[in-house]
Design a protein around this motif. Sequence first.
Motif, PDB file in Angstrom:
ATOM      1  N   PRO A  78      42.037  41.622  48.781  1.00  0.00           N
ATOM      2  CA  PRO A  78      43.387  41.069  48.659  1.00  0.00           C
ATOM      3  C   PRO A  78      43.416  39.633  48.125  1.00  0.00           C
ATOM      4  O   PRO A  78      44.434  39.177  47.629  1.00  0.00           O
ATOM      5  N   GLU A  79      42.293  38.905  48.209  1.00  0.00           N
ATOM      6  CA  GLU A  79      42.235  37.538  47.700  1.00  0.00           C
ATOM      7  C   GLU A  79      42.044  37.482  46.179  1.00  0.00           C
ATOM      8  O   GLU A  79      42.301  36.453  45.562  1.00  0.00           O
TER       9      GLU A  79
ATOM     10  N   LEU B  73      41.987  34.920  40.742  1.00  0.00           N
ATOM     11  CA  LEU B  73      42.070  35.065  39.287  1.00  0.00           C
ATOM     12  C   LEU B  73      43.226  34.250  38.701  1.00  0.00           C
ATOM     13  O   LEU B  73      43.096  33.672  37.619  1.00  0.00           O
ATOM     14  N   LYS B  74      44.330  34.188  39.416  1.00  0.00           N
ATOM     15  CA  LYS B  74      45.485  33.410  38.946  1.00  0.00           C
ATOM     16  C   LYS B  74      45.132  31.924  38.885  1.00  0.00           C
ATOM     17  O   LYS B  74      45.379  31.261  37.874  1.00  0.00           O
TER      18      LYS B  74
ATOM     19  N   PRO C  85      43.234  26.270  47.435  1.00  0.00           N
ATOM     20  CA  PRO C  85      42.213  26.856  48.293  1.00  0.00           C
ATOM     21  C   PRO C  85      42.446  28.356  48.455  1.00  0.00           C
ATOM     22  O   PRO C  85      43.577  28.826  48.422  1.00  0.00           O
ATOM     23  N   VAL C  86      41.360  29.084  48.619  1.00  0.00           N
ATOM     24  CA  VAL C  86      41.449  30.525  48.802  1.00  0.00           C
ATOM     25  C   VAL C  86      41.820  30.802  50.251  1.00  0.00           C
ATOM     26  O   VAL C  86      41.221  30.278  51.173  1.00  0.00           O
ATOM     27  N   ALA C  87      42.835  31.640  50.419  1.00  0.00           N
ATOM     28  CA  ALA C  87      43.280  31.997  51.764  1.00  0.00           C
ATOM     29  C   ALA C  87      42.239  32.873  52.441  1.00  0.00           C
ATOM     30  O   ALA C  87      41.664  33.749  51.836  1.00  0.00           O
TER      31      ALA C  87
END
Length: 82
Positions: A17-18, A23-24, A77-79
């Motif tokens: 899901p990350e 990618l965005k 930051p990545v969730a």
Amino acid sequence: MEPPNRIFSPEQIEVNPELPLILKDYSKALIRANPKNIYAFSAEYFRQKAGIDGEPIPGSNERNDDTNNLENVTAAPVASTS
């Protein structure tokens, strides 16, 4: 003999899901930076995102138009899913 884990249908694909957010953010940073060497930029971008210490990847800070540099490119930051 068939290779293991072969995908035959879309239902077999599990996407983290990350991944869309990663990618965005990466795509935005890449477009803003306009690097001469996309591979070197990408390696340095993800090295920094992963928090891996070390010298910058050679060529990662070279731009096509010299208006941007990697030090000015920040990614969200990545969730965490845990």
